[in-house]
Scaffold this active site. Structure first.
Site, short mmCIF file in Angstrom:
data_model
loop_
_atom_site.label_atom_id
_atom_site.label_comp_id
_atom_site.label_asym_id
_atom_site.label_seq_id
_atom_site.Cartn_x
_atom_site.Cartn_y
_atom_site.Cartn_z
N GLU A 89 46.62 40.21 46.14
CA GLU A 89 45.80 39.63 47.18
C GLU A 89 45.72 38.12 47.08
O GLU A 89 45.88 37.54 46.01
CB GLU A 89 44.41 40.23 47.14
N CYS A 113 43.39 30.72 47.27
CA CYS A 113 43.21 31.31 45.95
C CYS A 113 44.34 32.30 45.73
O CYS A 113 44.42 33.33 46.41
CB CYS A 113 41.85 32.00 45.92
N CYS A 120 45.77 42.58 34.77
CA CYS A 120 45.56 41.50 33.80
C CYS A 120 45.40 42.12 32.42
O CYS A 120 44.81 43.18 32.28
CB CYS A 120 44.31 40.71 34.17
N CYS A 124 38.54 41.46 30.79
CA CYS A 124 37.14 41.01 30.82
C CYS A 124 36.23 42.14 31.31
O CYS A 124 36.57 42.89 32.23
CB CYS A 124 36.98 39.79 31.70
N CYS A 127 35.23 42.24 35.13
CA CYS A 127 36.25 41.95 36.14
C CYS A 127 36.94 43.21 36.63
O CYS A 127 37.43 44.01 35.83
CB CYS A 127 37.28 40.98 35.58
N CYS A 344 37.75 38.60 43.05
CA CYS A 344 38.92 38.98 42.28
C CYS A 344 39.20 40.49 42.23
O CYS A 344 38.47 41.24 41.61
CB CYS A 344 38.62 38.43 40.89
N1 SAH Z 1 42.17 34.95 34.83
C1 SAH Z 1 41.71 33.66 35.23
C2 SAH Z 1 41.78 33.43 36.72
C3 SAH Z 1 41.47 34.60 37.59
S1 SAH Z 1 39.85 35.30 37.45
C4 SAH Z 1 40.30 33.41 34.74
O1 SAH Z 1 39.66 34.34 34.24
O2 SAH Z 1 39.88 32.26 34.83
C5 SAH Z 1 39.04 34.21 38.56
C6 SAH Z 1 37.55 34.23 38.54
O3 SAH Z 1 37.05 35.44 39.08
C7 SAH Z 1 36.96 34.08 37.14
O4 SAH Z 1 36.24 32.88 37.01
C8 SAH Z 1 36.06 35.27 37.06
O5 SAH Z 1 34.89 34.92 36.46
C9 SAH Z 1 35.82 35.68 38.50
N2 SAH Z 1 35.35 37.05 38.60
C10 SAH Z 1 35.86 38.15 38.03
N3 SAH Z 1 35.11 39.23 38.31
C11 SAH Z 1 34.08 38.80 39.08
C12 SAH Z 1 32.95 39.43 39.67
N4 SAH Z 1 32.75 40.74 39.55
N5 SAH Z 1 32.08 38.67 40.37
C13 SAH Z 1 32.30 37.35 40.51
N6 SAH Z 1 33.33 36.68 39.98
C14 SAH Z 1 34.22 37.41 39.26
FE1 SF4 Z 2 41.90 38.62 33.72
FE2 SF4 Z 2 39.79 39.09 35.29
FE3 SF4 Z 2 39.42 38.15 32.84
FE4 SF4 Z 2 40.47 36.53 34.71
S1 SF4 Z 2 38.42 37.41 34.73
S2 SF4 Z 2 41.19 36.83 32.60
S3 SF4 Z 2 41.66 38.09 35.88
S4 SF4 Z 2 40.31 40.16 33.35
#
Ligand code: SAH
Ligand code: SF4
Length: 355
Positions: A89, A113, A120, A124, A127, A344
């Site tokens: 996406e 974006c 990934c 996290c 995420c 994301c």
């Molecule tokens: N992997 C990289 C870039 C992609 S993630 C990173 O982690 O920086 C991009 C952003 O999406 C991150 O800052 C993360 O905090 C955010 N994100 C992930 N899950 C989310 C959620 N449930 N609500 C809000 N932001 C979220």
């Molecule tokens: Fe990967 Fe999501 Fe963590 Fe970014 S926030 S590093 S996309 S698992």
């Protein structure tokens, strides 16, 4: 034999592959990236024999649009299918509406974006992208094509400058070679001409790769997903912190070449009762001491199955006020595109469920 993806290659690589002389490559870049042409037959100033050869060897655009949604705040979300059927996406965020200022028309400003991986590896806890595990890296062309699609789909002027953030699905520094190639292809002056100064790489903190990226001196901007100020909590949220703790990330940032007019962006995902206390804000101020930084507070965006909660507005405001009072630039990211699940990985998830 499978055809190659034209967008995967830098100009010099194409020359090495036999597309000569170099000015032909420049012409092709202009057709594709400035005129949004995706059929070699339409490229009138390219000799017929070369066109036939190119058609034989390459496809131009590797992405097929399979879904497009517009949120009430104007955020647009695109879902693309790649040649192997996997989907990624891209989100187009309108930062500023068109306006008339001193009698002059000022164009609307957009940020794209982009995603760099399907899934990934970092995993996290908060995420959605992480939930499905890691599938594969995107190729340089699959990254580049996301931006190309935005310009073509919206019929933007070839000179329209977009900002790019590598903040979609995936960890960009885990797909290092293709990321750097995509940055360069997007910046090529015969193509989209998007300077690295308009591009921001967001990372969960792979310290050695931050150093490596800094050494390339591309002029790129850096965003760090910090989310926690002590290692214990950060490890729980971002498992990668076990390998590269907060201090190692901060050390890598200190070595990063930052444009004098720019700052490092620290993203701080605020989760109710997890990291939203003023004690954390205090530690954050200490941690950022001496780094030209701005903090972007992000509301946790809940999804079905998660125990984490969105913080309330008052808590966010208090956290922000504390940082601002200490002289740190701090913004709260508006939850853009909430009604279309534009965080994301969320649109892809929705679509997979409906299929
Ligand atoms: N992997 C990289 C870039 C992609 S993630 C990173 O982690 O920086 C991009 C952003 O999406 C991150 O800052 C993360 O905090 C955010 N994100 C992930 N899950 C989310 C959620 N449930 N609500 C809000 N932001 C979220
Ligand atoms: Fe990967 Fe999501 Fe963590 Fe970014 S926030 S590093 S996309 S698992």
């Amino acid at each position: 034999m499978d055809k190659k993806i034209f967008m995967d290659y830098l100009p010099d690589e194409l020359v090495d592959m036999g597309i000569k002389p170099k000015f032909r490559v420049n012409q092709l870049y202009t057709w594709i990236y400035r005129k949004y042409v995706e059929n070699f037959d339409e490229m009138q100033n390219i000799p017929k024999t070369l066109r036939a050869e190119l058609k034989d060897k390459f496809i131009i655009n590797p992405l097929e649009l399979v879904n497009h949604e517009i949120a009430s705040d104007g955020t647009e979300k695109f879902l693309f299918k790649m040649q192997d059927g996997h989907t990624v996406e891209t989100v187009l965020i309108k930062m500023k509406d068109e306006e008339i200022k001193d009698g002059k028309k000022k164009e609307a400003k957009y940020t794209v974006c982009v995603s760099t991986q399907v899934g990934c590896k970092v995993g996290c806890a908060f995420c959605l992208t992480a939930k499905g595990g890691f599938v594969r890296n995107l190729s340089a062309g699959e990254i580049v094509a996301q931006v190309w699609w935005m310009k073509k789909f919206k019929n933007f002027d070839e000179n329209k400058a977009l900002n790019i953030v590598y903040m979609g699905m995936g960890e960009p520094l885990d797909n290092y070679e293709n990321l750097v190639k995509a940055i360069k292809i997007l910046a090529d002056q015969n193509g989209m001409n998007i300077s690295p100064r308009r591009q921001t790489v967001s990372t969960s903190g792979i310290a050695p790769k931050i150093k490596k990226l800094g050494n390339e001196n591309l002029g790129i901007n850096l965003a760090i997903s910090l989310h926690a100020v002590d290692d214990k909590l950060r490890e729980e949220l971002i498992p990668l912190n076990k390998a590269y703790n907060i201090q190692s990330v901060i050390d890598a940032i200190r070595e990063f070449p930052i444009d004098k007019r720019k700052k490092v962006m620290f993203e701080y995902l605020v989760i109710k009762d997890v990291n939203d206390d003023i004690e954390s804000a205090k530690k954050l101020v200490k941690l950022l001491n001496g780094i030209p930084s701005k903090v972007n507070l992000i509301y946790f965006n809940p999804y079905p199955g998660t125990n984490f909660k969105r913080p309330d507005d008052e808590t966010m405001k208090k956290f922000q006020d504390y940082l601002i009072n200490k002289g740190i630039m701090c913004t709260i990211r508006k939850s853009k595109g909430m009604d279309i699940s534009a965080a994301c990985g969320q649109l892809r998830e929705k679509k997979l469920k409906n299929d």
